[in-house]
Structure formats: structure tokens, C-alpha cells
Design an enzyme around this catalytic site. Structure first.
Site, PDB file in Angstrom:
ATOM      1  N   GLU A 200      32.561 -27.793  -0.087  1.00  0.00           N
ATOM      2  CA  GLU A 200      32.396 -27.598   1.354  1.00  0.00           C
ATOM      3  C   GLU A 200      33.349 -26.516   1.854  1.00  0.00           C
ATOM      4  O   GLU A 200      34.525 -26.816   2.160  1.00  0.00           O
ATOM      5  CB  GLU A 200      32.705 -28.891   2.103  1.00  0.00           C
ATOM      6  CG  GLU A 200      31.793 -30.037   1.761  1.00  0.00           C
ATOM      7  CD  GLU A 200      31.625 -30.986   2.949  1.00  0.00           C
ATOM      8  OE1 GLU A 200      30.490 -31.209   3.350  1.00  0.00           O
ATOM      9  OE2 GLU A 200      32.642 -31.470   3.473  1.00  0.00           O
TER      10      GLU A 200
ATOM     11  N   HIS B 147      37.905 -35.025   2.154  1.00  0.00           N
ATOM     12  CA  HIS B 147      37.226 -34.200   3.160  1.00  0.00           C
ATOM     13  C   HIS B 147      38.269 -33.313   3.850  1.00  0.00           C
ATOM     14  O   HIS B 147      39.409 -33.740   4.066  1.00  0.00           O
ATOM     15  CB  HIS B 147      36.508 -35.086   4.183  1.00  0.00           C
ATOM     16  CG  HIS B 147      35.569 -34.297   5.047  1.00  0.00           C
ATOM     17  ND1 HIS B 147      36.021 -33.544   6.103  1.00  0.00           N
ATOM     18  CD2 HIS B 147      34.228 -34.120   4.984  1.00  0.00           C
ATOM     19  CE1 HIS B 147      34.985 -32.932   6.664  1.00  0.00           C
ATOM     20  NE2 HIS B 147      33.878 -33.264   6.008  1.00  0.00           N
TER      21      HIS B 147
HETATM   22  C1  PEP Z   1      30.904 -32.239   6.794  1.00  0.00           C
HETATM   23  O1  PEP Z   1      31.704 -32.424   7.719  1.00  0.00           O
HETATM   24  O2  PEP Z   1      31.060 -32.796   5.704  1.00  0.00           O
HETATM   25  C2  PEP Z   1      29.776 -31.340   7.013  1.00  0.00           C
HETATM   26  C3  PEP Z   1      29.135 -30.864   5.986  1.00  0.00           C
HETATM   27  O3  PEP Z   1      29.479 -31.065   8.336  1.00  0.00           O
HETATM   28  P1  PEP Z   1      28.300 -30.132   8.905  1.00  0.00           P
HETATM   29  O4  PEP Z   1      27.063 -30.394   8.079  1.00  0.00           O
HETATM   30  O5  PEP Z   1      28.137 -30.569  10.313  1.00  0.00           O
HETATM   31  O6  PEP Z   1      28.755 -28.724   8.753  1.00  0.00           O
END
Ligand code: PEP
Length: 252
Positions: free
Chosen positions: A170, A101
Site C-alpha cells: 500500500e 497499516h
Molecule cells: C487503506 O486504507 O488500506 C486503503 C487502501 O484505503 P483506500 O482504498 O481508501 O485508499
């Protein structure tokens, strides 16, 4: 469509106490009752380490699956203050672990450590949710594909069992900001990630999720992007109603 199953994975980050199980009870109840669709998706929630054991026990025969948010990169036990190994996570019956992450990369996780985390987790029969993503500068300077390819190639090894790996794309600029990628950009990026994965794992490629500011209001924008195999959901996973509405609105 390479992978038919959709994943809705909630990352609670530093949220939750024993009584927060009420949130999961409601989500579990919804998934159980969603008989028409619930074979099409899996719900995984990753609470903080303090809750993994009790939640994994509570939901062991239920619809939702419990995972952990991070793990130590080597050994089963050791003199490492505050560390929790994949072996320990598996020993309390959690089934998934998030690795890489951006929060943890920012705190010093290197590609070498991440590779060890993935390998050690797979050895301990955990399914790995491996996160990748570019930052704002990479995006601005058109470096996204280079960065993502490096993150994938430096960590994922063809000897790993790809069936036990899920990649979560992400973009860092999207996490917790309310900003989501343009559908066309996301389509191209996920296609590129899948191309790289196909190159690493000749046979079966891991599923690819999107994560970053997903909520019940914007999830509809992702429904038509068939190449996305599911979502990693941070903030919105702390509310049972928001999380349930994400699933409902995705299939609307
Ligand atoms: C995350 O931290 O993995 C994430 C996707 O956060 P958010 O959905 O709050 O953007």
C-alpha cells in the site's frame, strides 16, 4: 501464477455501526450468487473492533469472512487500556487481522512491535494481512525498493508459516488520494516484493495484494497484472455496490 486465489479485503477503518451489517448482507448475497467465479476469490471484511464479534457470528457459515483491523503486540490479557489482543480477536471467531497499516505505523507501531503482532497473531491461528508501503518522499528519491525490503525483512521471519501471511503493498501516497501507481511501476514493485519474499521464505511465498484508492472504476487497470493476488480496499469497501462492482469489473 503463484497463487490462484484472489483476495478482496475490505478495510472499513473507523466506519460502521450495527446496522451497517446490511452492506455485508448484500455483498454476501452477491458472492453466493456468483457461482461461476466465487471459487476463484475470497472476500474478507475488517470492520472496527466494536462489530467484529457480531459480524463474525452472523457470517460464520457464509461466504464472506470477518477479520480485525489491528491488534496489540503481546500477551493475551493484560493491563493495557484500550488494547485488543490476537487471542481476543480469535476468541470471537474472526479469522484475519491487519498488521502494519500505515495509519498505525504513523501512530507509533515499530518494526519490533509489528513482528510481535505477526507472531502473536499466527500463534493464535489468525491469518495476517501485513501492510508495507513507501511514502511520497521515498518514491521521489527512488527509495521505494529499499524501504519495502526493510519493512519486509525487519518483520517477517522465515520461521513464520507463510501460508498464513498475506502481504499488502500500500503506497502511502495512494491511500485515500485517488492516485494509483502506473501499471509498469506496480508490476516491477510487486515483482521485487515477491523476490524478497522468496528469499525470506524459501518454500512458499505469501500472496501479495495491492491497496490504495482501488475502486470499481479503476479496478480494470489491475486485471491484467497477474502477479497481484488481490486487493486491500478502504473507502470503496463501505459501499456494497462499489465493492461488488470491483469484483465484477475485475473479472470482466
Ligand atoms: C487503506 O486504507 O488500506 C486503503 C487502501 O484505503 P483506500 O482504498 O481508501 O485508499
Amino acid at each position: 501464477m503463484a497463487n490462484n486465489i484472489r483476495y478482496f479485503i475490505g478495510n472499513w477503518k473507523m466506519f460502521g455501526e450495527p446496522k451497517s451489517i446490511a452492506i455485508l448482507n448484500k455483498i454476501n448475497k452477491f458472492v453466493k450468487s456468483d457461482k461461476k467465479l466465487n471459487k476463484k476469490y475470497k472476500v474478507v471484511i475488517t470492520p472496527p473492533h466494536t462489530l467484529v464479534q457480531s459480524y463474525a457470528k452472523a457470517f460464520s457459515k457464509q461466504k464472506i469472512i470477518i477479520g480485525a483491523q489491528n491488534c496489540y503486540h503481546k500477551d493475551n490479557f493484560g493491563a493495557n487500556t484500550g488494547a485488543i489482543s490476537p487471542y481476543m480477536i480469535k476468541s470471537v471467531n474472526a479469522q484475519y487481522v491487519i498488521v502494519g497499516h500505515s495509519d498505525n505505523r504513523a501512530e507509533g507501531d515499530t518494526d519490533e512491535m509489528l513482528k510481535n503482532k505477526v507472531e502473536n497473531s499466527l500463534t493464535n491461528k489468525l491469518k495476517v494481512v501485513f501492510c508495507i508501503g513507501e511514502n511520497k518522499d521515498h518514491k521521489k528519491n527512488n527509495k521505494t525498493f529499499n524501504v519495502l525490503e526493510k519493512q519486509l525483512r525487519n518483520v517477517l521471519d522465515k520461521k513464520f508459516n507463510s501460508k498464513d501471511i498475506i502481504v499488502a503493498y500500500e503506497p502511502i501516497w495512494s491511500i485515500g488520494t485517488g492516485q494509483i501507481p502506473q501499471p509498469d511501476d506496480l508490476h516491477e514493485t510487486v515483482k521485487y516484493i515477491k523476490k524478497v519474499l522468496k528469499n525470506i521464505f524459501a518454500k512458499q511465498s505469501p500472496a501479495v495484494l495491492y491497496g490504495g484508492s482501488v475502486d470499481s472504476k479503476n479496478i480494470g487497470q489491475f486485471s491484467s497484472l497477474n502477479e497481484i493476488d488481490g486487493f486491500l480496499i478502504g473507502g470503496a469497501s463501505k459501499s456494497d455496490q462499489n465493492f461488488i462492482d470491483i469484483i465484477k469489473n475485475y473479472y470482466k
